[in-house]
Design an enzyme around this catalytic site. Structure first.
Site, short mmCIF file in Angstrom:
data_model
loop_
_atom_site.label_atom_id
_atom_site.label_comp_id
_atom_site.label_asym_id
_atom_site.label_seq_id
_atom_site.Cartn_x
_atom_site.Cartn_y
_atom_site.Cartn_z
N GLY A 61 71.24 50.90 45.19
CA GLY A 61 71.69 50.85 43.81
C GLY A 61 71.00 51.92 42.99
CD GLN A 86 66.97 53.83 39.26
OE1 GLN A 86 68.05 53.32 39.49
NE2 GLN A 86 65.98 53.80 40.15
CB CYS A 96 62.67 50.31 42.13
SG CYS A 96 63.44 51.26 40.81
CG LEU A 97 66.16 54.66 45.13
CD1 LEU A 97 67.51 55.33 44.97
CD2 LEU A 97 65.56 55.00 46.50
CG HIS A 128 66.51 46.27 40.48
ND1 HIS A 128 65.26 46.10 41.04
CD2 HIS A 128 66.66 47.60 40.28
CE1 HIS A 128 64.68 47.30 41.16
NE2 HIS A 128 65.52 48.22 40.72
CD GLU A 129 70.11 49.39 40.40
OE1 GLU A 129 69.76 50.27 39.59
OE2 GLU A 129 69.58 49.26 41.52
CG HIS A 146 66.73 50.72 36.52
ND1 HIS A 146 65.47 51.26 36.45
CD2 HIS A 146 66.90 50.35 37.82
CE1 HIS A 146 64.90 51.22 37.66
NE2 HIS A 146 65.74 50.67 38.51
#
Ligand code: NI
Length: 171
Positions: free
Chosen positions: A46, A51, A92-93, A134-135, A138
């Site tokens: 995701g 990000q 997470c990236l 989660h996204e 962000h």
């Protein structure tokens, strides 16, 4: 298509609040394609526009193992269908190398627009439900490590800052 730079914690740009998308333009569709390429390359499941330093309400996601289920969520809204929280390990990236348990709502209804700007609804449980929460965090400038203790978060911050410094001086 192009690979985009993924911001890493504690970059302050990860704390910006994303604005709603007013119209799905060809530019936004190009951004969507680039975000998929960036996410698959990372690799991740995701990615929120935040990000990649684009502060609009846009998320891409693919939970399959063979890149066969790309999902686009524009202006997503989540309704709780079942309130019981579930603990799952998240990564997470933007926080590379760290995986921690976070409590999320188990069963939600997602309303969003797709790549063509059409409204759709999707009921989500399990990983999909966790991932969308989660996204969406962000898009609100929030990271999964915000749910951890301050001590843990500070430790992660220090290690990542050290790593980023080492990378910067090496390049
Ligand atoms: Ni993330």
């Amino acid at each position: 298509m192009a690979l985009l730079e993924i911001l890493e914690y504690p970059d302050p740009r990860l704390r910006k609040i994303a604005a709603p998308v007013e119209q799905v333009t060809p530019e936004i569709q190009t951004l969507i394609d680039d975000m998929f390429e960036t996410m698959y390359d990372a690799p991740g499941i995701g990615l929120a526009a935040t990000q990649v330093d684009q502060h609009i309400q846009l998320i891409v996601m693919d939970l399959s193992e063979d890149k066969s289920e790309p999902h686009v969520f524009i202006n997503p809204e989540v309704t709780v269908l079942e309130g019981d929280p579930e603990k799952m390990q998240e990564g997470c990236l933007s926080v590379p190398g760290y995986y921690e348990d976070v409590e999320r709502i188990e069963h939600v209804l997602i309303k969003a627009l797709n790549r063509e700007g059409e409204a759709f609804e999707l009921e989500a449980t399990g990983l999909l439900a966790v991932c969308i929460q989660h996204e969406m965090d962000h898009l609100n400038g929030k990271l999964f490590i915000d749910y951890l203790s301050k001590l843990k978060r500070t430790r992660i911050k220090k290690k990542l800052e050290k790593q980023q410094k080492a990378q910067a001086s090496a390049s």
